[in-house]
Structures are given as C-alpha cells and as structure tokens.
Design a protein around this motif. Structure first.
Motif, PDB file in Angstrom:
ATOM      1  N   VAL A 244      -2.437 -10.461   1.948  1.00  0.00           N
ATOM      2  CA  VAL A 244      -2.921  -9.285   2.260  1.00  0.00           C
ATOM      3  C   VAL A 244      -2.828  -8.411   0.817  1.00  0.00           C
ATOM      4  O   VAL A 244      -3.402  -7.316   0.915  1.00  0.00           O
ATOM      5  CB  VAL A 244      -1.900  -8.465   3.122  1.00  0.00           C
ATOM      6  CG1 VAL A 244      -2.149  -8.928   4.657  1.00  0.00           C
ATOM      7  CG2 VAL A 244      -0.357  -8.358   2.638  1.00  0.00           C
ATOM      8  N   GLY A 245      -2.167  -8.871  -0.045  1.00  0.00           N
ATOM      9  CA  GLY A 245      -2.180  -8.187  -1.532  1.00  0.00           C
ATOM     10  C   GLY A 245      -1.240  -9.000  -2.423  1.00  0.00           C
ATOM     11  O   GLY A 245      -0.700  -9.951  -2.451  1.00  0.00           O
ATOM     12  N   VAL A 246      -1.142  -8.339  -3.665  1.00  0.00           N
ATOM     13  CA  VAL A 246      -0.451  -9.080  -4.665  1.00  0.00           C
ATOM     14  C   VAL A 246       0.421  -8.071  -5.276  1.00  0.00           C
ATOM     15  O   VAL A 246      -0.014  -6.891  -5.607  1.00  0.00           O
ATOM     16  CB  VAL A 246      -1.361  -9.930  -5.722  1.00  0.00           C
ATOM     17  CG1 VAL A 246      -2.178  -8.935  -6.228  1.00  0.00           C
ATOM     18  CG2 VAL A 246      -0.479 -10.464  -6.651  1.00  0.00           C
ATOM     19  N   PHE A 247       1.522  -8.244  -5.857  1.00  0.00           N
ATOM     20  CA  PHE A 247       2.534  -7.376  -6.823  1.00  0.00           C
ATOM     21  C   PHE A 247       2.821  -8.033  -7.977  1.00  0.00           C
ATOM     22  O   PHE A 247       2.997  -9.199  -8.060  1.00  0.00           O
ATOM     23  CB  PHE A 247       3.660  -6.890  -5.963  1.00  0.00           C
ATOM     24  CG  PHE A 247       4.438  -5.991  -6.638  1.00  0.00           C
ATOM     25  CD1 PHE A 247       4.103  -4.457  -6.166  1.00  0.00           C
ATOM     26  CD2 PHE A 247       5.335  -5.855  -7.048  1.00  0.00           C
ATOM     27  CE1 PHE A 247       4.821  -3.594  -6.926  1.00  0.00           C
ATOM     28  CE2 PHE A 247       6.348  -5.198  -7.854  1.00  0.00           C
ATOM     29  CZ  PHE A 247       5.934  -3.772  -7.630  1.00  0.00           C
ATOM     30  N   THR A 248       2.429  -7.134  -9.162  1.00  0.00           N
ATOM     31  CA  THR A 248       2.714  -7.776 -10.578  1.00  0.00           C
ATOM     32  C   THR A 248       3.487  -7.036 -11.287  1.00  0.00           C
ATOM     33  O   THR A 248       3.958  -5.905 -10.769  1.00  0.00           O
ATOM     34  CB  THR A 248       1.155  -7.863 -11.176  1.00  0.00           C
ATOM     35  OG1 THR A 248       0.433  -6.623 -11.459  1.00  0.00           O
ATOM     36  CG2 THR A 248       0.163  -8.670 -10.301  1.00  0.00           C
ATOM     37  N   ASP A 249       3.698  -7.453 -12.457  1.00  0.00           N
ATOM     38  CA  ASP A 249       4.315  -6.549 -13.403  1.00  0.00           C
ATOM     39  C   ASP A 249       3.947  -5.419 -13.715  1.00  0.00           C
ATOM     40  O   ASP A 249       4.688  -4.148 -13.746  1.00  0.00           O
ATOM     41  CB  ASP A 249       4.649  -7.323 -14.723  1.00  0.00           C
ATOM     42  CG  ASP A 249       5.329  -8.695 -14.676  1.00  0.00           C
ATOM     43  OD1 ASP A 249       6.425  -8.795 -13.596  1.00  0.00           O
ATOM     44  OD2 ASP A 249       5.344  -9.541 -15.423  1.00  0.00           O
ATOM     45  N   GLY A 250       2.635  -5.444 -13.622  1.00  0.00           N
ATOM     46  CA  GLY A 250       1.752  -3.922 -13.911  1.00  0.00           C
ATOM     47  C   GLY A 250       1.955  -3.230 -12.847  1.00  0.00           C
ATOM     48  O   GLY A 250       2.031  -1.909 -12.941  1.00  0.00           O
ATOM     49  N   ASP A 251       1.957  -3.538 -11.401  1.00  0.00           N
ATOM     50  CA  ASP A 251       2.375  -2.569 -10.302  1.00  0.00           C
ATOM     51  C   ASP A 251       3.652  -2.211 -10.635  1.00  0.00           C
ATOM     52  O   ASP A 251       3.805  -0.939 -10.266  1.00  0.00           O
ATOM     53  CB  ASP A 251       2.081  -3.606  -8.943  1.00  0.00           C
ATOM     54  CG  ASP A 251       0.815  -3.944  -8.861  1.00  0.00           C
ATOM     55  OD1 ASP A 251      -0.370  -3.396  -9.037  1.00  0.00           O
ATOM     56  OD2 ASP A 251       0.524  -5.118  -8.426  1.00  0.00           O
ATOM     57  N   LEU A 252       4.723  -3.106 -11.186  1.00  0.00           N
ATOM     58  CA  LEU A 252       6.059  -2.649 -11.330  1.00  0.00           C
ATOM     59  C   LEU A 252       6.181  -1.452 -12.042  1.00  0.00           C
ATOM     60  O   LEU A 252       6.791  -0.341 -11.830  1.00  0.00           O
ATOM     61  CB  LEU A 252       6.979  -3.725 -11.537  1.00  0.00           C
ATOM     62  CG  LEU A 252       8.345  -3.210 -11.963  1.00  0.00           C
ATOM     63  CD1 LEU A 252       8.897  -2.807 -10.384  1.00  0.00           C
ATOM     64  CD2 LEU A 252       9.249  -4.315 -12.386  1.00  0.00           C
ATOM     65  N   ARG A 253       5.502  -1.556 -13.195  1.00  0.00           N
ATOM     66  CA  ARG A 253       5.444  -0.389 -14.248  1.00  0.00           C
ATOM     67  C   ARG A 253       4.831   0.869 -13.709  1.00  0.00           C
ATOM     68  O   ARG A 253       5.251   1.912 -13.833  1.00  0.00           O
ATOM     69  CB  ARG A 253       4.915  -0.920 -15.454  1.00  0.00           C
ATOM     70  CG  ARG A 253       5.488  -1.633 -16.123  1.00  0.00           C
ATOM     71  CD  ARG A 253       4.873  -2.040 -17.537  1.00  0.00           C
ATOM     72  NE  ARG A 253       3.282  -2.488 -17.509  1.00  0.00           N
ATOM     73  CZ  ARG A 253       3.044  -3.820 -17.371  1.00  0.00           C
ATOM     74  NH1 ARG A 253       4.162  -4.854 -17.697  1.00  0.00           N
ATOM     75  NH2 ARG A 253       1.881  -4.328 -17.386  1.00  0.00           N
ATOM     76  N   ARG A 254       3.903   0.658 -12.962  1.00  0.00           N
ATOM     77  CA  ARG A 254       3.140   1.797 -12.392  1.00  0.00           C
ATOM     78  C   ARG A 254       3.999   2.569 -11.360  1.00  0.00           C
ATOM     79  O   ARG A 254       4.040   3.689 -11.148  1.00  0.00           O
ATOM     80  CB  ARG A 254       1.901   1.372 -11.657  1.00  0.00           C
ATOM     81  CG  ARG A 254       0.640   1.168 -12.905  1.00  0.00           C
ATOM     82  CD  ARG A 254      -0.567   1.070 -12.144  1.00  0.00           C
ATOM     83  NE  ARG A 254      -0.802  -0.404 -11.558  1.00  0.00           N
ATOM     84  CZ  ARG A 254      -1.126  -1.425 -12.256  1.00  0.00           C
ATOM     85  NH1 ARG A 254      -1.356  -1.284 -13.735  1.00  0.00           N
ATOM     86  NH2 ARG A 254      -1.110  -2.421 -11.618  1.00  0.00           N
ATOM     87  N   SER A 255       4.789   1.523 -10.329  1.00  0.00           N
ATOM     88  CA  SER A 255       5.622   2.333  -9.485  1.00  0.00           C
ATOM     89  C   SER A 255       6.844   3.037  -9.941  1.00  0.00           C
ATOM     90  O   SER A 255       7.254   4.042  -9.599  1.00  0.00           O
ATOM     91  CB  SER A 255       6.312   1.015  -8.687  1.00  0.00           C
ATOM     92  OG  SER A 255       4.944   0.440  -8.062  1.00  0.00           O
ATOM     93  N   LEU A 256       7.219   2.463 -11.181  1.00  0.00           N
ATOM     94  CA  LEU A 256       8.382   3.046 -11.853  1.00  0.00           C
ATOM     95  C   LEU A 256       7.910   4.514 -12.564  1.00  0.00           C
ATOM     96  O   LEU A 256       8.788   5.467 -12.456  1.00  0.00           O
ATOM     97  CB  LEU A 256       9.026   2.175 -12.687  1.00  0.00           C
ATOM     98  CG  LEU A 256       9.627   0.762 -12.297  1.00  0.00           C
ATOM     99  CD1 LEU A 256      10.127  -0.026 -13.478  1.00  0.00           C
ATOM    100  CD2 LEU A 256      11.015   1.358 -11.368  1.00  0.00           C
ATOM    101  N   ASP A 257       6.865   4.300 -12.899  1.00  0.00           N
ATOM    102  CA  ASP A 257       6.280   5.632 -13.554  1.00  0.00           C
ATOM    103  C   ASP A 257       6.189   6.732 -12.624  1.00  0.00           C
ATOM    104  O   ASP A 257       6.015   7.886 -12.856  1.00  0.00           O
ATOM    105  CB  ASP A 257       5.014   5.459 -14.211  1.00  0.00           C
ATOM    106  CG  ASP A 257       5.021   4.568 -15.443  1.00  0.00           C
ATOM    107  OD1 ASP A 257       6.205   4.472 -16.013  1.00  0.00           O
ATOM    108  OD2 ASP A 257       3.954   3.981 -16.086  1.00  0.00           O
ATOM    109  N   CYS A 258       5.972   6.395 -11.115  1.00  0.00           N
ATOM    110  CA  CYS A 258       5.751   7.345 -10.082  1.00  0.00           C
ATOM    111  C   CYS A 258       7.047   7.507  -9.541  1.00  0.00           C
ATOM    112  O   CYS A 258       7.304   8.158  -8.471  1.00  0.00           O
ATOM    113  CB  CYS A 258       4.732   6.743  -9.116  1.00  0.00           C
ATOM    114  SG  CYS A 258       3.100   6.576  -9.631  1.00  0.00           S
TER     115      CYS A 258
END
Length: 324
Positions: A245-259
């Motif tokens: 249903v989706g993918v979670f990457t290192d980039g997603d982690l950085r964006r999540s932490l920024d938020c």
C-alpha cells in the motif's frame, strides 16, 4: 626534415594509400557481392572462413564478425585442414577462402576436397585470374593498387581491403536476416550491451527474508528497525493481506522528523508514501535503473501481479552487475 616530420609523413601516407584502397572497393559491391550474400543466407550449415598467414588473421576476424552478427561461422586453418581439420567442413557449408595472390598452396590444396564434398566456395582475392578465383563459384575482388608498405612486401592495403569486404558481407547479411540489438546481446552476454539487454530485475534482486516489509499499523520506530536491519534505506508497507500500500524511505523519515512526528507513537501508515515506485521481476534491469535515476532514488521494491512484494533491487546491485 625532422624525425617527427618523417614519422608523421609515413603515417599519413599509409592512411592515404589505404583510404584509396577502400574507395576502390566501391565498384566491387555488385552482382558477385550479391551472389556471395545469397550463398551465405541460403547456407543450411555454417560459413567456414579460411586463409593463410596475414590473410588467415583477416579470415579469423571475418568469421568472428559473421558469427556475432547472426551468420553462424568459424575459422579453419588451411594447413591444419590438410591434417585432419577438414573434417570440420561438411557439404552443407559455404567456404569463404582468402588469399591475396589467389595461389596460396595451403588453400589450393584443400579446394578439390571442398568441391568434392559439394560445399559451396567463395574466393576473396586480389587476383581475379588466379587459380583460386577461377575455381570458386563466386569471386570477390579485393585487389589494391599498392601496398602501404614502401617495400611493397608487407600486406597492408590488401589486408585492409579484405577486412572491409568481410565487414560489408557481415553487415549486409545482418540486415537481410533482420538481426536486432537483442540478437546481438545473446551473442555477447558478457559485454555491456548484453548485460543491458538481457539482465532482468529477477537476476539481481534480493528476495525472501531479505525484503524489508512492515504492516501499515506498526509504529514508525518499529519500521526504522526493519529498515536498519535490511539495509536498503526503505521498507514496504503492507495491508492486512500482504499487498503493498506504500513505501517508507529514509527521505520520508527526514520529512517526518522535520514535521515533529513522534516515531514512538505514530503509525507508519500515516507518514508513508502511498503507492510508491516499484518494479516487476521480469522487466529489464536497465529499465528499472532508468526509473531509479529519473526519480533520484536508490532502491525499488519488486512486486507481483497482486502487488505483493517479492524482492527489492538496489542501485549498487545494478552497478555491480554492470548494467550502468
């Protein structure tokens, strides 16, 4: 005149003479050339290329070029043919015999036997009135006005002309057979082109327990453990039936932490990239590589027809496989 001038002058003179020799071949691509092509195209066996000395080296190269461009061919040394290797030739074959003089003893010695077994004979010589040229079913004239060697002894222009005529035959046959880049790749699996046109994602992907995957309702912190343990910089996110249903990457982690996302309390399904770019096992690895480069990503999940993850391929795998 300086030593450098002399050396450069000799080099330029050589090129000028050999260029004129090649230009002289233009008028020889005629009816005999077409007949030779048809003999090879209609050959139920193999094209056997033979020649002695420098002509032998050229013959060997011509046979290799033919074989790699869709015309089954191999080289037979005429001297060895008289001592057993003639058994490699059958009545189903076409023999392409090279001899600049047309009177090479080792080649002429096997001609009667070639004729007796009903193999077709094409001669490539620089002497249209020679014995070999007269005996052959088709003669390809590769005569040159002069050798580039100032002594007129070392085969230079004559071997260049013969090699070019061989290339002309190979390329003409390639086109007539409808030979494609994919066909070429099958003849060159170890080369860069072969790897790019033959290697599939399935050949380089990681599968089984090596595929990172978590359920959509798991916490981000648990997903990070999965990402870290598998080492691909991402994880597949699955629904209750195991479909992507989706993918979670290192980039997603950085964006999540920024938020300000709390990785200990947030579900991965709330911060994942829905859908995500994927590959299929049967596609060419080079296509997957191009998709990764266009999206500036380092890895792709590989899914089946039901979008169930079956593998993961990383940019490093493609580089190691020589796909780039």
């Amino acid at each position: 005149m300086t030593d450098a001038d002399q050396l450069q002058g000799a080099g330029l003179r050589t090129l000028d003479i050999e260029i004129r020799a090649l230009e002289g071949l233009r008028g020889r691509i005629g009816a005999d050339f077409v007949r030779a092509c048809h003999l090879m195209l209609d050959c139920p066996g193999r094209v056997v290329v033979t020649g002695m000395g420098k002509s032998g080296h050229i013959a060997n190269k011509i046979s290799a070029t033919l074989a790699s461009t869709g015309t089954p061919a191999f080289f037979v040394h005429p001297g060895e043919a008289s001592h057993g290797d003639l058994g490699m030739i059958t009545g189903q074959d076409v023999v392409l015999a090279l001899s600049n003089s047309g009177s090479t003893a080792e080649v002429l010695a096997i001609v009667p036997l070639i004729k007796r077994m009903n193999a077709r004979l094409i001669a490539m010589t620089g002497a249209p009135n020679s014995q070999l040229a007269r005996t052959a079913e088709v003669h390809l004239n590769v005569a040159v006005e002069e050798e580039a060697c100032p002594l007129g002894l070392a085969p230079t222009s004559s071997t260049t002309a013969a090699l070019a005529m061989g290339d002309a035959l190979a390329v003409a046959l390639l086109g007539a057979r409808g030979f494609t880049a994919e066909d070429f790749a099958f003849s060159h699996p170890g080369g860069r082109l072969g790897r790019r046109l033959l290697l599939t994602v399935a050949d380089v992907m990681h599968s089984g327990a090596g595929v990172p995957a978590v359920r959509a309702d798991c916490l981000v912190r648990d997903a990070l453990v999965e990402i870290g343990s598998k080492g691909f910089g991402l994880t597949a996110v699955l629904d209750g039936e195991g479909c992507l249903v989706g993918v979670f990457t290192d980039g997603d982690l950085r964006r999540s932490l920024d938020c300000g996302v709390d990785v200990r309390a947030t579900r991965i399904g709330d911060v994942m990239t829905r859908g995500g770019k994927t590959a299929v096992a049967g596609e060419l690895a080079v296509d997957a590589l191009q998709r990764m480069e266009a999206a500036h990503i380092m890895a792709l999940l590989v899914v089946d027809a039901d979008r169930r993850p079956v593998g993961v391929v990383h940019m490093h795998d493609l580089v190691r496989a020589g796909v780039t």
